[in-house]
Design an enzyme around this catalytic site. Sequence first.
Site, short mmCIF file in Angstrom:
data_model
loop_
_atom_site.label_atom_id
_atom_site.label_comp_id
_atom_site.label_asym_id
_atom_site.label_seq_id
_atom_site.Cartn_x
_atom_site.Cartn_y
_atom_site.Cartn_z
N ASN A 1 1.04 -1.14 -0.49
CA ASN A 1 0.20 0.18 -0.18
C ASN A 1 0.89 1.57 -0.46
O ASN A 1 1.73 1.62 0.94
CB ASN A 1 -0.98 0.05 1.50
CG ASN A 1 -1.63 1.19 1.76
OD1 ASN A 1 -1.94 1.95 0.06
ND2 ASN A 1 -2.44 1.24 2.92
N TRP A 2 0.53 2.08 -1.28
CA TRP A 2 2.12 3.15 -1.24
C TRP A 2 1.20 4.42 -0.15
O TRP A 2 2.05 5.62 -0.51
CB TRP A 2 2.33 3.34 -2.71
CG TRP A 2 3.39 1.89 -2.66
CD1 TRP A 2 3.69 1.22 -2.96
CD2 TRP A 2 3.57 1.58 -4.81
NE1 TRP A 2 4.35 0.18 -3.49
CE2 TRP A 2 4.08 0.57 -4.59
CE3 TRP A 2 3.49 2.52 -6.19
CZ2 TRP A 2 4.41 0.25 -6.40
CZ3 TRP A 2 3.86 2.40 -7.18
CH2 TRP A 2 4.18 0.87 -7.34
N LYS A 3 0.39 3.95 0.10
CA LYS A 3 -0.92 5.20 0.56
C LYS A 3 -0.44 6.60 -0.87
O LYS A 3 -0.53 6.42 -1.79
CB LYS A 3 0.18 5.85 1.86
CG LYS A 3 0.08 4.01 2.78
CD LYS A 3 -0.15 4.55 4.17
CE LYS A 3 0.10 3.57 4.82
NZ LYS A 3 0.35 3.88 6.21
N HIS A 62 -9.82 0.95 4.85
CA HIS A 62 -8.82 0.66 5.14
C HIS A 62 -8.87 1.57 6.39
O HIS A 62 -9.37 2.85 6.42
CB HIS A 62 -7.15 1.81 4.04
CG HIS A 62 -6.02 1.94 5.10
ND1 HIS A 62 -5.85 2.43 5.34
CD2 HIS A 62 -4.68 0.99 4.60
CE1 HIS A 62 -4.05 1.44 6.29
NE2 HIS A 62 -4.37 1.18 5.55
N GLU A 121 -7.07 4.03 8.13
CA GLU A 121 -7.77 5.77 7.16
C GLU A 121 -8.58 6.44 6.61
O GLU A 121 -8.89 7.60 7.39
CB GLU A 121 -6.14 5.66 6.43
CG GLU A 121 -4.71 5.43 7.71
CD GLU A 121 -3.26 5.37 6.89
OE1 GLU A 121 -3.17 5.03 5.06
OE2 GLU A 121 -2.31 4.61 7.80
N GLU A 148 -5.16 -5.22 10.79
CA GLU A 148 -4.72 -4.21 11.06
C GLU A 148 -4.73 -3.43 11.77
O GLU A 148 -5.58 -2.83 11.55
CB GLU A 148 -4.78 -3.45 9.71
CG GLU A 148 -4.31 -3.82 8.34
CD GLU A 148 -3.47 -2.71 7.32
OE1 GLU A 148 -2.35 -2.94 6.67
OE2 GLU A 148 -4.49 -1.91 6.69
N GLY A 189 1.97 2.14 10.79
CA GLY A 189 3.16 3.57 10.51
C GLY A 189 4.27 3.40 11.60
O GLY A 189 4.41 4.68 11.93
N SER A 238 3.40 -2.45 10.74
CA SER A 238 4.44 -2.10 10.86
C SER A 238 5.14 -3.43 10.12
O SER A 238 6.01 -4.12 10.75
CB SER A 238 5.41 -1.58 12.00
OG SER A 238 4.75 -0.54 12.28
N GLY A 281 2.23 -1.01 4.46
CA GLY A 281 2.71 0.56 4.19
C GLY A 281 4.07 0.41 3.78
O GLY A 281 4.77 0.55 3.08
N GLY A 282 5.32 1.49 4.52
CA GLY A 282 6.23 2.26 4.45
C GLY A 282 7.19 1.05 4.08
O GLY A 282 7.83 1.46 2.86
C1 PEP Z 1 -0.50 0.04 6.01
O1 PEP Z 1 -1.16 1.26 5.52
O2 PEP Z 1 -1.91 -0.72 5.75
C2 PEP Z 1 0.57 -0.58 6.82
C3 PEP Z 1 0.50 -1.62 7.17
O3 PEP Z 1 0.82 0.55 7.10
P1 PEP Z 1 2.90 -0.19 7.43
O4 PEP Z 1 3.00 -0.92 6.81
O5 PEP Z 1 3.61 1.47 7.62
O6 PEP Z 1 2.63 0.49 9.29
#
Ligand code: PEP
Length: 260
Positions: A11-13, A101, A103, A173, A179, A215, A236-237
């Site tokens: 997920n490049w957000k 998601h 967010e 999640e 994040g 994470s 994500g990251g």
């Molecule tokens: C996400 O955005 O779904 C996520 C899990 O981010 P991160 O891996 O950065 O925690």
Amino acid sequence: MANLKPLVIGNWKMNLDFVEAVHLGQQIGVLLKNRPSEHTEIVVAPPFVDLRSVASIVDSERIPIAVAAQHVNAHENGAHTGEVSTSMLKRLGVTWVLVGHSERRALYAMDDAVVALTLRAAVRSGLKAVLCVGEALEVREDGDQDEWVRHQLRSALDGLDERFTEQITVAYEPIWAIGTGLTADAEQVRAMMTHVRTVLATVKLPDARVLYGGSVNADNAASLVAEGRADGFLVGGASLKAESFLAIIQACDDCYDLKR
Ligand code: PEP
């Protein structure tokens, strides 16, 4: 039939313009050429404005990954300024979409009812949908995470037409791990994977893959998939760098023989 192939979704957000996104897609392609993923299915979810470019490069360079949108509107078309529809995504070569998601839920008022409508619009259109669920820190501190996640799953999936069940993946999640650098430990993940699968069986989705997100990185992926028994990850990251994304995919590949 259960699909036991691991699944890793990046997920490049709201990161990477279309030039940067194409570059990352190409880097992933090069790394996969050198070390192909034997078992793991790979999906990337770039921002809307990058979707066409990434889908084109994936297609023209035959990179073995699929393209997801991070969100979609449940309506077909009309007065929804700033939104996009399932048919618009499909015309771009998008085959997956994230739904609900945390967010989107927290920052853009996506409540359970909208999540349920969006999920239905996505699967009816033929897209594969990743239903995202997970509790906030206060909920976990109160020990209410199972009930919270059960409610999120049931409100999205109750009554879903059985024709669409194969198109659904669930991503657990925990919000406190997204994040933040805090990761649920393998035991917490394993307990929640079991819980989610139990709830999914009650809504006639016993075979849906259940991912973990929060994470995940190259160092913790192997234990989360082997001991945590996740069917893969929503990342994500660590998906913004080809090397760390590929290391996570490799960890899933290596654990493929462990059956849940
Ligand atoms: C996400 O955005 O779904 C996520 C899990 O981010 P991160 O891996 O950065 O925690």
